[in-house]
Design a protein around this motif. Structure first.
Motif, mmCIF file in Angstrom:
data_model
loop_
_atom_site.group_PDB
_atom_site.id
_atom_site.type_symbol
_atom_site.label_atom_id
_atom_site.label_comp_id
_atom_site.label_asym_id
_atom_site.label_seq_id
_atom_site.Cartn_x
_atom_site.Cartn_y
_atom_site.Cartn_z
ATOM 1 N N GLU A 1 17.211 1.645 33.261
ATOM 2 C CA GLU A 1 18.118 2.241 32.277
ATOM 3 C C GLU A 1 18.815 1.172 31.455
ATOM 4 N N LEU A 2 19.315 0.108 32.138
ATOM 5 C CA LEU A 2 19.938 -0.992 31.412
ATOM 6 C C LEU A 2 18.925 -1.683 30.506
ATOM 7 N N ALA A 3 17.726 -1.859 31.005
ATOM 8 C CA ALA A 3 16.684 -2.520 30.216
ATOM 9 C C ALA A 3 16.396 -1.741 28.941
ATOM 10 N N LYS B 1 23.838 -14.261 39.324
ATOM 11 C CA LYS B 1 23.610 -13.413 40.494
ATOM 12 C C LYS B 1 23.656 -11.946 40.099
ATOM 13 N N GLN B 2 24.637 -11.570 39.261
ATOM 14 C CA GLN B 2 24.745 -10.189 38.800
ATOM 15 C C GLN B 2 23.517 -9.792 37.989
ATOM 16 N N ALA B 3 23.071 -10.682 37.098
ATOM 17 C CA ALA B 3 21.906 -10.376 36.271
ATOM 18 C C ALA B 3 20.651 -10.214 37.122
ATOM 19 N N MET B 4 20.512 -11.040 38.156
ATOM 20 C CA MET B 4 19.340 -10.925 39.015
ATOM 21 C C MET B 4 19.326 -9.572 39.722
ATOM 22 N N GLU B 5 20.506 -9.046 40.033
ATOM 23 C CA GLU B 5 20.582 -7.730 40.676
ATOM 24 C C GLU B 5 20.206 -6.612 39.700
ATOM 25 N N GLU B 6 20.299 -6.886 38.388
ATOM 26 C CA GLU B 6 19.983 -5.873 37.378
ATOM 27 C C GLU B 6 18.525 -5.898 36.927
ATOM 28 N N ARG C 1 18.424 0.237 27.302
ATOM 29 C CA ARG C 1 19.545 0.089 26.376
ATOM 30 C C ARG C 1 19.414 -1.204 25.576
ATOM 31 N N ARG C 2 19.036 -2.250 26.276
ATOM 32 C CA ARG C 2 18.884 -3.537 25.575
ATOM 33 C C ARG C 2 17.769 -3.450 24.533
ATOM 34 N N VAL C 3 16.662 -2.827 24.909
ATOM 35 C CA VAL C 3 15.536 -2.706 23.978
ATOM 36 C C VAL C 3 15.940 -1.881 22.766
ATOM 37 N N ASN C 4 16.638 -0.779 22.981
ATOM 38 C CA ASN C 4 17.043 0.088 21.871
ATOM 39 C C ASN C 4 17.939 -0.661 20.893
ATOM 40 N N TRP C 5 18.853 -1.457 21.451
ATOM 41 C CA TRP C 5 19.731 -2.230 20.577
ATOM 42 C C TRP C 5 18.937 -3.279 19.795
ATOM 43 N N ALA D 1 12.563 -7.497 25.204
ATOM 44 C CA ALA D 1 11.825 -7.272 26.445
ATOM 45 C C ALA D 1 12.682 -6.579 27.498
ATOM 46 N N GLY D 2 13.939 -6.264 27.163
ATOM 47 C CA GLY D 2 14.822 -5.587 28.092
ATOM 48 C C GLY D 2 15.374 -6.470 29.188
ATOM 49 N N LYS D 3 15.251 -7.797 29.035
ATOM 50 C CA LYS D 3 15.658 -8.713 30.091
ATOM 51 C C LYS D 3 17.170 -8.899 30.139
ATOM 52 N N PRO D 4 17.753 -9.040 31.360
ATOM 53 C CA PRO D 4 19.163 -9.437 31.446
ATOM 54 C C PRO D 4 19.323 -10.876 30.978
#
Length: 872
Positions: free
Chosen positions: A584-586, A574-579, A588-592, A541-544
């Protein structure tokens, strides 16, 4: 990590495993090779196979076998006395309307006398009692119908629970009715009636009751039971056709022996089964609870929840095992459960089977099956569960050494098991979790930190409470069963919510409502060996993701955040909530995550299974006796069931009829199940040693089996024989048990034909799983060895010319090399004995025997005559 906390038998979290940068990893991430330092009915209780297999054993057999030996040489006359001819019934499809039998005249007279003494109320009450018996007797059919409904309904468990509760209430009312006044008298009288009267009276009673009280609950229940019974019969017929239609020539069938039932929390067991089904394998997924025992082995096919997967419940003698997670089965239970699976294999023409065992309870069941590869899918460090017992620990340790293939889910677990294994990590059902749902399950008024999965003893509730206090402006939503979870620690916190268990189908509705996903596990021996399934699903789901430092999550690198302390966990949250809005990061996670699919894991499973079949060369030496040769080759084609087999037939200058048959066999084999076949023709008779040496030189297998042409093999004999050599590197030679030979390989077994031989062979071998009898010598009518043994010891000594003593000589050479010799009690091969030597003149045979004995004794000293098993 698989959790069964919702069931009667408690386990752990459903989480499992994934990829790494470990140099031992091969292929797609998630598959790492580690080279370590029934239908009810069927045969009687003697575990004999069904009549269908028995018929298969001789179908198209080219020759009938004589049942006695020739009495020459060191052979022993075959037993040919009358055998136990009780056939094994071939069960049909379970379920069906009971046959209503009409009472005979004598019983009718008895019935009318009873009816004359009863009042109208007594008769009615007695009929009601019969109705109770009818409903009680249809319990199995009702459960099968419920399972069919479960396949079609989304809320499976809730519906089943509701129907079972309703059924229980009805039974309670019937019991109360049966105890009152006149009905009690009727019940006692009814119990004295012959069995042949009960069924017609049961139906007659409800038909009569329907005339006076058509809307009564009892009549409604009776009609519903009859409807369910008919529905079950139709459903079972449909399932039978579906199973047979799914059979694919050359494909391995899978018997899944799971840790959880199909309709429990969807985890690795169901995903692996579904993927193997998609790849074309028939998968028989067993239930962890058993059906009442009808007095013989049996099974019920309950449903087909996904393509090529069939849920099967085995019959088991009462009392059933109380807890499959804490106690291995008794010998009786293991025997009867294995017999039920063998019956299933007969009914659905399972020729080559792989048992995937996911809980050590099933180990002794799987080990009893003829010719079946056994895979231990070790998903968790079982010693880390609170329900773990010493008995199951010892059983798992034993099974790790006996399984043909061991699969683990994490590198830490791989290193702990202490045997060669392949890491096949967990994954995600990619399409299910990458597709955003049309609606969300949570009202998003504030940022949400989410978790789903089991909330049990390994879940760090203190950490979650700490984070909830540090971030009061966020909501912490915990989805899942809270069995053994310290939920009381969150009392009084308005921003911590427990939703309870939700269906697998609804998980995306929660996942896409989360802003940040967490895995707040304690660091224990259990979690160190855990590869969480949920992390793959989160990333789809692209979640941090923020997790404690679980080794398998740490190896995911930049796709996740891990923390070693509460302070670090808070910082990463806190860092994850900011992401959370970083597309773009989401992506990358989905592609992996897309590369970590269950389909890829299923393919890795296929590769691990095929790798477990080393190449085996079977050398058959032929000299005349064409009818026996035809039968031998027929049995090899039909019952070897080994995908990596090479057959080499060496003809020792036979007559033209034999050579003509072999030329035809090579060019157009009727079954062609053994694809790699070589036919070699010797211009001269090189004798037993010389002829076999020709075949050995041509063989390319890692293992070589020498087989006489006067033999007839049984199901799965190749794998069961080779397994002994694979498991014991000190074993140099292994032979089979048989009906007719002059040493310890002969067992007391009786049968009149090949049909009864198949029954007797299965009964004996299933009663002696993995058993090896150490001996000094094995007869070479059937003998297996490693290629490395041949390289070390050499070929057979051709000084023994046509035959006699070359096998004793070779056994001595093997033992001199520091290796052992044994007889596999779980491999039975029928043997005629001296079919070729029997054609030699008695005087010439005696001369040959004496000459070769002198050769033998010049090398080894006085020859010690062989003895039978009962004399040793």
């Amino acid at each position: 990590m698989v959790d069964t906390s919702q069931s009667m038998h408690r386990r752990g979290d459903p989480d499992e495993s994934y990829p790494s940068s470990d140099p031992r990893e091969t292929g797609a991430y998630g598959a790492v090779a580690i080279p370590t330092s029934s239908t009810t009915g069927g045969p009687p209780r003697e575990e004999r196979p069904s009549a269908s297999e028995a018929r298969d054993a001789v179908a198209d057999a080219p020759a009938a076998f004589p049942s006695t030996g020739d009495g020459t040489g060191n052979g022993h006359a075959a037993t040919s006395g009358p055998a136990n001819r009780r056939g094994a019934s071939v069960p049909g499809v379970p379920g069906g309307v009971p046959v209503v039998r009409s009472p005979d005249a004598a019983l009718s007279v008895q019935l009318s006398r009873v009816q004359g003494r009863l009042s109208t109320l007594e008769r009615e009450s007695g009929r009601l009692r019969r109705g109770y018996d009818a409903l009680h007797g249809l319990d199995d059919t009702l459960r099968a119908a419920l399972a069919e409904y479960a396949r079609e309904l989304e809320a499976v468990r809730g519906q089943i629970a509701y129907l079972r509760q309703e059924n229980a209430e009805l039974r309670d009312r019937l019991v109360v009715t049966g105890r009152r006044g006149v009905s009690g008298v009727a019940r006692r009288l009814g119990n004295r009636l012959p069995d042949s009267l009960r069924e017609p009276l049961r139906h007659a009673a409800y038909r009569s009751l329907a005339l006076f009280r058509p809307n009564s609950a009892l009549v409604h229940a009776y009609r519903q039971s009859c409807s369910n019974m008919k529905l079950s019969a139709r459903a079972q017929k449909k399932l039978f056709d579906k199973i047979m239609g799914a059979k694919s020539e050359g494909q391995v069938d899978v018997v899944m022996m799971p840790v959880i039932d199909w309709h429990f929390r969807i985890q690795r067991p169901q995903h692996i089964a579904a993927c193997l089904g998609e790849l074309g394998h028939r998968v028989f997924y067993l239930t962890t609870v058993f059906s009442p025992y009808p007095g013989r082995p049996g099974f019920h096919v309950l449903e087909s929840p996904v393509k090529n997967v069939f849920v099967v419940q085995l019959c088991c003698p009462e009392p059933h095992p109380e807890n499959i997670y804490q106690q291995p089965p008794s010998e009786e239970h293991a025997r009867e459960l294995a017999a039920g699976i063998a019956l299933l294999q007969d009914n659905f023409h399972v020729e080559q089977a792989v048992s995937i065992v996911q809980q050590p309870f099933w180990a002794r069941v799987a080990e009893r099956l003829q010719g079946g590869l056994v895979v231990y899918d070790c998903m968790d460090y079982h010693g880390g569960f609170t329900t773990h017992t010493d008995d199951m620990g010892r059983e798992e340790d034993r099974f790790l050494r006996s399984a043909d293939v061991v699969v683990t889910t994490a590198l830490e677990l791989s290193e702990r098991v202490g045997v060669p294994n392949t890491v096949i990590r967990n994954a995600a059902e990619v399409e299910h979790f990458t597709k955003r749902p049309s609606k969300l399950a949570l009202d998003k008024k504030r940022p949400i930190v989410g978790y789903y999965g089991a909330i049990s003893s390994w879940f760090d509730m203190e950490l979650v409470v700490d984070m909830a206090k540090r971030f009061p402006e966020w909501d912490f939503v915990l989805v899942g069963s809270t069995y053994e979870g310290a939920t009381h620690l969150a009392d009084g916190l308005d921003n911590v919510t427990f939703t309870g268990e939700v269906p697998y189908a609804d998980l995306p509705q929660y996942l896409y409502a989360f802003d940040v996903c967490t895995i707040p596990f304690q660091i224990t021996e259990l979690t160190l060996c855990t590869n969480p399934v949920k992390v793959y699903e989160y990333l789809c789901a692209g979640k941090p993701v923020v997790s404690t430092e679980l080794p398998e999550v740490v190896q995911m690198g930049r796709h996740v955040h891990t923390a070693a302390s509460p302070d670090e966990f808070a910082a990463k949250l806190k860092q994850a909530m900011e992401e959370k809005d970083d597309t773009e990061l989401a992506q990358r996670r989905v592609n992996w995550a897309r590369r970590q699919s269950w389909t890829r894991r299923g393919e890795a499973y296929e590769a691990a299974v095929l790798k477990a079949y080393p190449k085996v060369s079977v050398v058959v030496l032929s000299y005349n006796q064409v009818d026996l040769l035809k039968a031998c080759l027929h049995s090899l084609e039909k019952f070897s069931n080994y995908p990596n087999l090479e057959l080499i037939v060496v003809d020792n200058a036979s007559d033209e009829a034999t050579r003509a048959f072999l030329r035809e066999y090579e060019s157009a084999r009727p079954l062609a199940r053994i694809r790699d076949v070589k036919i070699l023709f010797n211009d001269d008779n090189l004798g037993f040693a010389g002829g076999n040496n020709v075949g050995i030189r041509e063989a390319t297998g890692d293992y070589v089996i020498l087989l006489n042409n006067d033999t007839y093999v049984t199901r799965g004999w190749v794998l069961d024989m080779v397994r002994h050599l694979k498991n014991d590197p000190k074993l140099g030679l292994v032979g089979a048990v048989t009906n007719n030979i002059g040493n310890e390989a002969k067992i007391d077994v009786e049968y009149a034909d090949m049909s009864e031989m198949a029954l007797a062979a299965r009964a004996y071998t299933m009663a002696h799983p993995r058993e090896l009898l150490p001996v000094s010598n094995v007869a070479f009518f059937c003998v297996g060895m490693r290629r490395s043994t041949i390289d070390e010891v050499g070929l057979l000594d051709e000084a023994f010319t046509r035959g006699f003593f070359e096998d004793d000589d070779y056994c001595n050479r093997v033992r001199k090399a520091g290796l052992t010799v044994g007889i596999a009690d779980d491999v039975f091969v029928h043997h005629h004995l001296s079919a070729s030597f029997g054609a030699i003149d008695q005087t010439e045979r005696q001369r040959l025997f004496d000459d070769n004995k002198r050769i033998y004794e010049s090398k080894w000293g006085p020859w010690k005559p062989h003895v039978y098993r009962r004399e040793s």
